[in-house]
Design an enzyme around this catalytic site. Structure first.
Site, PDB file in Angstrom:
ATOM      1  N   THR A 121      -2.425 -29.726 -15.078  1.00 17.04           N
ATOM      2  CA  THR A 121      -3.017 -29.388 -13.782  1.00 17.04           C
ATOM      3  C   THR A 121      -3.211 -27.884 -13.616  1.00 17.04           C
ATOM      4  OG1 THR A 121      -2.528 -29.417 -11.410  1.00 17.04           O
ATOM      5  CG2 THR A 121      -0.640 -29.447 -12.860  1.00 17.04           C
ATOM      6  N   ASP A 122      -4.143 -27.525 -12.740  1.00 23.21           N
ATOM      7  CA  ASP A 122      -4.336 -26.099 -12.420  1.00 23.21           C
ATOM      8  C   ASP A 122      -3.184 -25.542 -11.576  1.00 23.21           C
ATOM      9  OD1 ASP A 122      -4.896 -27.408 -10.006  1.00 23.21           O
ATOM     10  OD2 ASP A 122      -6.876 -26.499  -9.719  1.00 23.21           O
ATOM     11  N   GLU A 123      -2.370 -26.439 -10.990  1.00 17.82           N
ATOM     12  CA  GLU A 123      -1.316 -25.961 -10.076  1.00 17.82           C
ATOM     13  C   GLU A 123      -0.259 -25.122 -10.789  1.00 17.82           C
ATOM     14  OE1 GLU A 123       0.226 -28.581  -7.175  1.00 17.82           O
ATOM     15  OE2 GLU A 123      -1.684 -29.589  -6.872  1.00 17.82           O
TER      16      GLU A 123
ATOM     17  N   TYR B 238       6.596 -30.288  -8.114  1.00 19.29           N
ATOM     18  CA  TYR B 238       5.614 -30.953  -8.986  1.00 19.29           C
ATOM     19  C   TYR B 238       5.041 -29.975  -9.996  1.00 19.29           C
ATOM     20  CZ  TYR B 238       0.989 -32.497 -10.501  1.00 19.29           C
ATOM     21  OH  TYR B 238      -0.114 -32.791 -11.265  1.00 19.29           O
TER      22      TYR B 238
ATOM     23  N   LYS C 220       5.306 -29.818 -14.139  1.00 17.94           N
ATOM     24  CA  LYS C 220       4.147 -29.847 -15.045  1.00 17.94           C
ATOM     25  C   LYS C 220       4.126 -28.584 -15.905  1.00 17.94           C
ATOM     26  CE  LYS C 220       1.230 -32.495 -15.311  1.00 17.94           C
ATOM     27  NZ  LYS C 220       1.087 -33.771 -16.091  1.00 17.94           N
TER      28      LYS C 220
HETATM   29  P1  NAD Z   1      -1.140 -41.142 -10.632  1.00 17.98           P
HETATM   30  O1  NAD Z   1       0.085 -40.830  -9.851  1.00 17.98           O
HETATM   31  O2  NAD Z   1      -2.282 -41.805  -9.964  1.00 17.98           O
HETATM   32  O3  NAD Z   1      -0.770 -42.030 -11.897  1.00 17.98           O
HETATM   33  C1  NAD Z   1       0.347 -41.802 -12.689  1.00 17.98           C
HETATM   34  C2  NAD Z   1       0.571 -43.020 -13.580  1.00 17.98           C
HETATM   35  O4  NAD Z   1       1.713 -42.757 -14.406  1.00 17.98           O
HETATM   36  C3  NAD Z   1       0.862 -44.289 -12.805  1.00 17.98           C
HETATM   37  O5  NAD Z   1       0.119 -45.373 -13.336  1.00 17.98           O
HETATM   38  C4  NAD Z   1       2.359 -44.513 -13.018  1.00 17.98           C
HETATM   39  O6  NAD Z   1       2.737 -45.883 -12.996  1.00 17.98           O
HETATM   40  C5  NAD Z   1       2.546 -43.882 -14.385  1.00 17.98           C
HETATM   41  N1  NAD Z   1       3.945 -43.444 -14.600  1.00 17.98           N
HETATM   42  C6  NAD Z   1       4.711 -42.699 -13.768  1.00 17.98           C
HETATM   43  N2  NAD Z   1       5.935 -42.508 -14.296  1.00 17.98           N
HETATM   44  C7  NAD Z   1       5.935 -43.128 -15.508  1.00 17.98           C
HETATM   45  C8  NAD Z   1       6.885 -43.270 -16.534  1.00 17.98           C
HETATM   46  N3  NAD Z   1       8.117 -42.735 -16.440  1.00 17.98           N
HETATM   47  N4  NAD Z   1       6.555 -43.970 -17.657  1.00 17.98           N
HETATM   48  C9  NAD Z   1       5.306 -44.509 -17.777  1.00 17.98           C
HETATM   49  N5  NAD Z   1       4.371 -44.414 -16.817  1.00 17.98           N
HETATM   50  C10 NAD Z   1       4.666 -43.729 -15.703  1.00 17.98           C
HETATM   51  O7  NAD Z   1      -1.583 -39.754 -11.272  1.00 17.98           O
HETATM   52  P2  NAD Z   1      -3.054 -39.203 -11.563  1.00 17.98           P
HETATM   53  O8  NAD Z   1      -3.562 -38.547 -10.357  1.00 17.98           O
HETATM   54  O9  NAD Z   1      -3.832 -40.267 -12.221  1.00 17.98           O
HETATM   55  O10 NAD Z   1      -2.686 -38.046 -12.614  1.00 17.98           O
HETATM   56  C11 NAD Z   1      -2.642 -38.327 -14.010  1.00 17.98           C
HETATM   57  C12 NAD Z   1      -2.288 -37.046 -14.747  1.00 17.98           C
HETATM   58  O11 NAD Z   1      -3.271 -36.047 -14.468  1.00 17.98           O
HETATM   59  C13 NAD Z   1      -0.948 -36.451 -14.321  1.00 17.98           C
HETATM   60  O12 NAD Z   1      -0.327 -35.941 -15.473  1.00 17.98           O
HETATM   61  C14 NAD Z   1      -1.329 -35.325 -13.368  1.00 17.98           C
HETATM   62  O13 NAD Z   1      -0.367 -34.302 -13.402  1.00 17.98           O
HETATM   63  C15 NAD Z   1      -2.644 -34.868 -13.964  1.00 17.98           C
HETATM   64  N6  NAD Z   1      -3.614 -34.282 -13.019  1.00 17.98           N
HETATM   65  C16 NAD Z   1      -3.943 -34.915 -11.853  1.00 17.98           C
HETATM   66  C17 NAD Z   1      -4.925 -34.352 -11.020  1.00 17.98           C
HETATM   67  C18 NAD Z   1      -5.353 -35.043  -9.749  1.00 17.98           C
HETATM   68  O14 NAD Z   1      -6.148 -34.461  -8.992  1.00 17.98           O
HETATM   69  N7  NAD Z   1      -4.918 -36.249  -9.456  1.00 17.98           N
HETATM   70  C19 NAD Z   1      -5.541 -33.149 -11.378  1.00 17.98           C
HETATM   71  C20 NAD Z   1      -5.149 -32.522 -12.564  1.00 17.98           C
HETATM   72  C21 NAD Z   1      -4.204 -33.099 -13.386  1.00 17.98           C
HETATM   73  O1  DAU Z   2      -4.939 -29.292  -8.354  1.00 15.88           O
HETATM   74  C1  DAU Z   2      -4.642 -30.444  -9.082  1.00 15.88           C
HETATM   75  C2  DAU Z   2      -3.657 -31.285  -8.315  1.00 15.88           C
HETATM   76  O2  DAU Z   2      -4.376 -31.852  -7.237  1.00 15.88           O
HETATM   77  C3  DAU Z   2      -2.999 -32.367  -9.154  1.00 15.88           C
HETATM   78  O3  DAU Z   2      -2.231 -31.777 -10.173  1.00 15.88           O
HETATM   79  C4  DAU Z   2      -2.106 -33.260  -8.291  1.00 15.88           C
HETATM   80  O4  DAU Z   2      -1.571 -34.319  -9.063  1.00 15.88           O
HETATM   81  C5  DAU Z   2      -2.957 -33.824  -7.173  1.00 15.88           C
HETATM   82  O5  DAU Z   2      -2.166 -34.603  -6.307  1.00 15.88           O
HETATM   83  C6  DAU Z   2      -3.632 -32.695  -6.394  1.00 15.88           C
HETATM   84  O6  DAU Z   2      -2.658 -31.920  -5.664  1.00 15.88           O
HETATM   85  P1  DAU Z   2      -2.941 -31.409  -4.163  1.00 15.88           P
HETATM   86  O7  DAU Z   2      -1.661 -31.133  -3.501  1.00 15.88           O
HETATM   87  O8  DAU Z   2      -3.983 -30.328  -4.165  1.00 15.88           O
HETATM   88  O9  DAU Z   2      -3.664 -32.750  -3.601  1.00 15.88           O
HETATM   89  P2  DAU Z   2      -3.508 -33.531  -2.202  1.00 15.88           P
HETATM   90  O10 DAU Z   2      -4.613 -34.533  -2.177  1.00 15.88           O
HETATM   91  O11 DAU Z   2      -2.120 -33.977  -1.955  1.00 15.88           O
HETATM   92  O12 DAU Z   2      -3.857 -32.394  -1.150  1.00 15.88           O
HETATM   93  C7  DAU Z   2      -5.096 -31.693  -1.201  1.00 15.88           C
HETATM   94  C8  DAU Z   2      -5.079 -30.672  -0.089  1.00 15.88           C
HETATM   95  O13 DAU Z   2      -5.122 -31.356   1.170  1.00 15.88           O
HETATM   96  C9  DAU Z   2      -3.813 -29.829  -0.057  1.00 15.88           C
HETATM   97  O14 DAU Z   2      -4.154 -28.505   0.336  1.00 15.88           O
HETATM   98  C10 DAU Z   2      -2.953 -30.493   1.011  1.00 15.88           C
HETATM   99  C11 DAU Z   2      -3.977 -31.048   1.989  1.00 15.88           C
HETATM  100  N1  DAU Z   2      -3.592 -32.302   2.685  1.00 15.88           N
HETATM  101  C12 DAU Z   2      -3.132 -33.334   1.951  1.00 15.88           C
HETATM  102  C13 DAU Z   2      -2.743 -34.515   2.553  1.00 15.88           C
HETATM  103  C14 DAU Z   2      -2.203 -35.668   1.742  1.00 15.88           C
HETATM  104  C15 DAU Z   2      -3.734 -32.399   4.058  1.00 15.88           C
HETATM  105  O15 DAU Z   2      -4.203 -31.440   4.721  1.00 15.88           O
HETATM  106  N2  DAU Z   2      -3.369 -33.564   4.662  1.00 15.88           N
HETATM  107  C16 DAU Z   2      -2.855 -34.620   3.979  1.00 15.88           C
HETATM  108  O16 DAU Z   2      -2.492 -35.652   4.605  1.00 15.88           O
END
Ligand code: NAD
Ligand code: DAU
Length: 355
Positions: free
Chosen positions: A136-138, A162, A166
């Site tokens: 992730t970019d975080e 989180y 990561k």
């Molecule tokens: P998600 O939470 O939707 O899915 C995570 C999956 O991992 C789920 O299916 C869960 O059952 C599985 N999991 C969790 N713990 C586990 C374990 N111990 N063993 C096996 N499986 C397990 O997450 P996502 O949003 O699909 O993110 C996927 C990956 O991409 C993560 O590594 C996250 O850090 C990264 N990522 C997410 C975003 C985003 O915007 N969602 C952006 C950048 C990177």
């Molecule tokens: O940047 C990549 C990341 O993006 C991933 O690594 C994470 O897995 C993914 O969850 C996401 O993280 P964020 O914290 O940016 O996503 P989230 O959707 O939780 O929140 C996006 C923005 O919106 C953040 O600034 C918080 C705000 N927010 C979120 C929720 C859930 C609100 O204002 N209200 C809300 O109820």
């Protein structure tokens, strides 16, 4: 040839698996999908693959070394693509333990299992093997308004449990390459959105709450900025890096699309006003400012020039096209939404947002 995917029942992982098996280049290459099916994992995302021999689903934990050893020995994958993680920042604030276990210990366990498997491979297969870590970019921390976007060379400054977990996993992957020569690739991606996004995250939460006539909770002043990427573009970026990325390198992936949270919420409301108007008036009436997230990062933005320069990847969707498809997908899939809004989902919503 086979690939082993972890976390392939989650949001991004399931989109990746579906796109992989639908793609002309890789459609014949089976996917072994290891997922623990936590609250975020959902086999309904993969319903269209039921009975498809190219998809082998295994319910299990990435911390289970014996299981991973067995899967590697049995399926002999040419690559491991690692998505599995605890992914929600707010949950990491209220309960960081699971993040340390899955994101740190789980990645360590996979690296060690992959190292043993890769070390014993024949020369040609060994040279071709890849461990692709999805991150992730975080990990880069928070940008000021006029800072340039995150490049691969930015220092790590994670601010939430989180992102710290990561960052730790990224460091492990880097070290396994540097010390043991493991053929790793890492992608650090910005915020994804699209189908199968669990409605604890901003965009799907706003869609499902608006449709239910519930408040749309915006943290703090709503001016935090994220760089949004349509999930299928993330899947194509991973395919591109897996195919042509230089071993040991990091590639940042982003949408060139910085937007303030409040503008995201207003865009979702406007689309719903057009596609499913409410008799009670515009959905923006539901916008409610709530207490800010502790340690809330102000701005993320990705400089995605390296992946474009080296691999020719750019996102295919603009935010306008991607968000329209996304809102339409939620309107077309009310059953998926109602199934994920189970008891444990309701418990989380009341813990996080109160009544
Ligand atoms: P998600 O939470 O939707 O899915 C995570 C999956 O991992 C789920 O299916 C869960 O059952 C599985 N999991 C969790 N713990 C586990 C374990 N111990 N063993 C096996 N499986 C397990 O997450 P996502 O949003 O699909 O993110 C996927 C990956 O991409 C993560 O590594 C996250 O850090 C990264 N990522 C997410 C975003 C985003 O915007 N969602 C952006 C950048 C990177
Ligand atoms: O940047 C990549 C990341 O993006 C991933 O690594 C994470 O897995 C993914 O969850 C996401 O993280 P964020 O914290 O940016 O996503 P989230 O959707 O939780 O929140 C996006 C923005 O919106 C953040 O600034 C918080 C705000 N927010 C979120 C929720 C859930 C609100 O204002 N209200 C809300 O109820």
């Amino acid at each position: 040839m086979t690939i082993l995917v972890t976390g392939g029942a989650g949001f991004i992982g399931s989109n990746f698996v579906l796109d992989w098996l639908a793609s002309p280049e890789y459609g014949d290459e089976p996917v072994v999908n290891l997922d623990a099916l936590t609250y975020a994992g959902n086999l309904e995302n993969l319903k269209s693959l039921q009975g498809d021999a190219r998809h082998v689903f295994v319910k299990g934990d990435i911390c289970d070394r014996a299981l991973i050893d067995r899967l590697l020995a049995e399926h002999q994958p040419r690559a491991l693509v690692h998505f599995a993680a605890e992914s929600h920042v707010d949950r990491s604030i209220s309960g960081p333990g699971a993040f340390m276990r899955t994101n740190v210990e789980g990645t360590f366990t996979l690296l060690e299992a992959a190292r043993a498997y890769w070390g014993a491979m024949a020369e040609q297969a060994k040279a071709a093997f890849r461990f692709h870590h999805v991150s992730t970019d975080e990990v880069y921390g928070s940008l000021k308004a006029d800072d340039p976007p995150f490049a691969e060379t930015n220092p790590y400054e994670p601010n939430s449990p989180y992102s710290a977990s990561k960052a730790a996993s990224d460091h492990l992957v880097r070290a396994w390459h540097h010390t043991y020569g493991m053929p790793v690739l890492t992608t650090n991606c910005s915020n994804n959105y699209g189908p199968y996004h669990f409605p604890e995250k901003l965009i799907p939460l706003m869609i499902v709450n608006a449709l239910a006539g519930k408040p749309l909770p915006v943290y703090g002043d709503g001016q935090q900025i994220r760089d949004w990427l349509y999930v299928k573009d993330h899947a194509s970026a991973i395919r591109a890096v897996l195919a042509g990325g230089r071993v040991g390198e990091v590639y940042n992936v982003g949408g060139w699309n910085e937007m303030a949270n409040i503008d995201i919420v207003k865009t979702v409301c406007a689309l719903l006003d057009e596609l499913r108007p409410s008799a009670d008036g515009p959905y923006a009436r539901l916008i409610t400012y709530v207490k800010d997230r502790p340690g809330h990062d102000r701005r993320y933005a990705i400089d995605a020039r390296k992946i474009e320069r080296e691999l020719g990847w750019r996102p295919a969707e603009t935010f306008a096209t991607g968000i329209r498809k996304t809102v339409q997908w939620y309107l077309d899939n009310p059953e998926w939404v109602s199934h994920v809004q189970s008891g444990s989902y309701r418990d989380w919503v009341s813990q996080q947002y109160g009544s």
